[in-house]
Design a protein around this motif. Structure first.
Motif, mmCIF file in Angstrom:
data_model
loop_
_atom_site.group_PDB
_atom_site.id
_atom_site.type_symbol
_atom_site.label_atom_id
_atom_site.label_comp_id
_atom_site.label_asym_id
_atom_site.label_seq_id
_atom_site.Cartn_x
_atom_site.Cartn_y
_atom_site.Cartn_z
ATOM 1 N N MET A 153 0.833 -1.196 0.000
ATOM 2 C CA MET A 153 0.000 0.000 0.000
ATOM 3 C C MET A 153 0.872 1.253 0.000
ATOM 4 O O MET A 153 2.003 1.233 0.472
ATOM 5 N N GLY A 154 0.328 2.296 -0.578
ATOM 6 C CA GLY A 154 1.018 3.569 -0.609
ATOM 7 C C GLY A 154 0.774 4.349 0.661
ATOM 8 O O GLY A 154 -0.088 3.996 1.475
ATOM 9 N N PRO A 155 1.505 5.439 0.859
ATOM 10 C CA PRO A 155 1.352 6.228 2.079
ATOM 11 C C PRO A 155 -0.006 6.921 2.196
ATOM 12 O O PRO A 155 -0.366 7.377 3.273
ATOM 13 N N GLY A 156 -0.767 6.958 1.117
ATOM 14 C CA GLY A 156 -2.111 7.525 1.170
ATOM 15 C C GLY A 156 -3.176 6.488 1.485
ATOM 16 O O GLY A 156 -4.358 6.801 1.565
ATOM 17 N N GLY A 157 -2.759 5.232 1.651
ATOM 18 C CA GLY A 157 -3.684 4.171 2.012
ATOM 19 C C GLY A 157 -4.208 3.335 0.858
ATOM 20 O O GLY A 157 -4.915 2.360 1.069
ATOM 21 N N LYS A 158 -3.862 3.707 -0.375
ATOM 22 C CA LYS A 158 -4.330 2.930 -1.528
ATOM 23 C C LYS A 158 -3.426 1.723 -1.738
ATOM 24 O O LYS A 158 -2.204 1.817 -1.638
ATOM 25 N N HIS A 159 -4.064 0.599 -2.058
ATOM 26 C CA HIS A 159 -3.319 -0.630 -2.289
ATOM 27 C C HIS A 159 -2.832 -0.720 -3.728
ATOM 28 O O HIS A 159 -3.531 -0.327 -4.664
ATOM 29 N N PHE A 160 -1.633 -1.225 -3.882
ATOM 30 C CA PHE A 160 -1.136 -1.599 -5.198
ATOM 31 C C PHE A 160 -1.669 -3.009 -5.473
ATOM 32 O O PHE A 160 -1.745 -3.826 -4.556
ATOM 33 N N ALA A 188 1.468 17.524 -1.507
ATOM 34 C CA ALA A 188 1.883 17.362 -0.109
ATOM 35 C C ALA A 188 0.951 16.387 0.606
ATOM 36 O O ALA A 188 -0.214 16.239 0.251
ATOM 37 N N PHE A 189 1.478 15.727 1.625
ATOM 38 C CA PHE A 189 0.731 14.767 2.420
ATOM 39 C C PHE A 189 -0.195 15.527 3.371
ATOM 40 O O PHE A 189 0.258 16.322 4.191
ATOM 41 N N SER A 190 -1.492 15.290 3.261
ATOM 42 C CA SER A 190 -2.474 16.041 4.047
ATOM 43 C C SER A 190 -2.963 15.238 5.261
ATOM 44 O O SER A 190 -2.688 14.038 5.384
ATOM 45 N N LYS A 191 -3.717 15.903 6.119
ATOM 46 C CA LYS A 191 -4.320 15.218 7.265
ATOM 47 C C LYS A 191 -5.297 14.142 6.787
ATOM 48 O O LYS A 191 -5.413 13.083 7.388
ATOM 49 N N LYS A 192 -5.995 14.430 5.686
ATOM 50 C CA LYS A 192 -6.923 13.443 5.124
ATOM 51 C C LYS A 192 -6.144 12.221 4.622
ATOM 52 O O LYS A 192 -6.594 11.090 4.805
ATOM 53 N N ASP A 193 -5.000 12.458 3.989
ATOM 54 C CA ASP A 193 -4.159 11.343 3.537
ATOM 55 C C ASP A 193 -3.746 10.477 4.723
ATOM 56 O O ASP A 193 -3.770 9.251 4.655
ATOM 57 N N ARG A 194 -3.356 11.122 5.816
ATOM 58 C CA ARG A 194 -2.929 10.396 7.018
ATOM 59 C C ARG A 194 -4.080 9.569 7.575
ATOM 60 O O ARG A 194 -3.915 8.400 7.924
ATOM 61 N N SER A 195 -5.249 10.149 7.641
ATOM 62 C CA SER A 195 -6.426 9.445 8.137
ATOM 63 C C SER A 195 -6.772 8.258 7.239
ATOM 64 O O SER A 195 -7.054 7.156 7.723
ATOM 65 N N ASN A 196 -6.756 8.472 5.917
ATOM 66 C CA ASN A 196 -7.031 7.390 4.967
ATOM 67 C C ASN A 196 -6.023 6.263 5.129
ATOM 68 O O ASN A 196 -6.373 5.082 5.103
#
Length: 99
Positions: A40-47, A77-85
């Protein structure tokens, strides 16, 4: 090994079924998927194995376009939403792997 890709090489060589690899590096994601890891990527999406070929091709195309000056910049940039996801996705992934 002090090589540029030493850490990536170690991760790819040691990844196993049910391991979770977190990376934004598409070639590493490809290598880990081939070993059976969940990637998975740092935004939570799976490869996925179904989509990794296209991601590799797009990475190569974007690299070429940057090299010839047709595009500039990289990722947002990495956002708070990205971190939460990411945290939600990681938790869900670990729960599924424990079953």
């Amino acid at each position: 090994d002090d090589g540029f890709d030493a850490a990536d090489n170690w991760i790819a060589e040691n990844a196993e079924l049910k391991d979770v690899v977190i990376t934004s590096d598409i070639p590493l994601a490809d290598r880990a998927l081939k070993k059976g890891a969940v990637v998975m990527g740092p935004g939570g999406k799976h490869f996925t194995e179904q989509a990794i070929g296209m991601k590799l091709a797009m990475r190569d195309l974007n690299t070429h376009l940057r090299d010839i000056g047709e595009i500039s910049g990289y990722n947002a940039a990495f956002s708070k939403k990205d971190r939460s996801n990411f945290l939600n996705s990681l938790e869900n992934t670990i729960v599924k792997l424990k079953k």
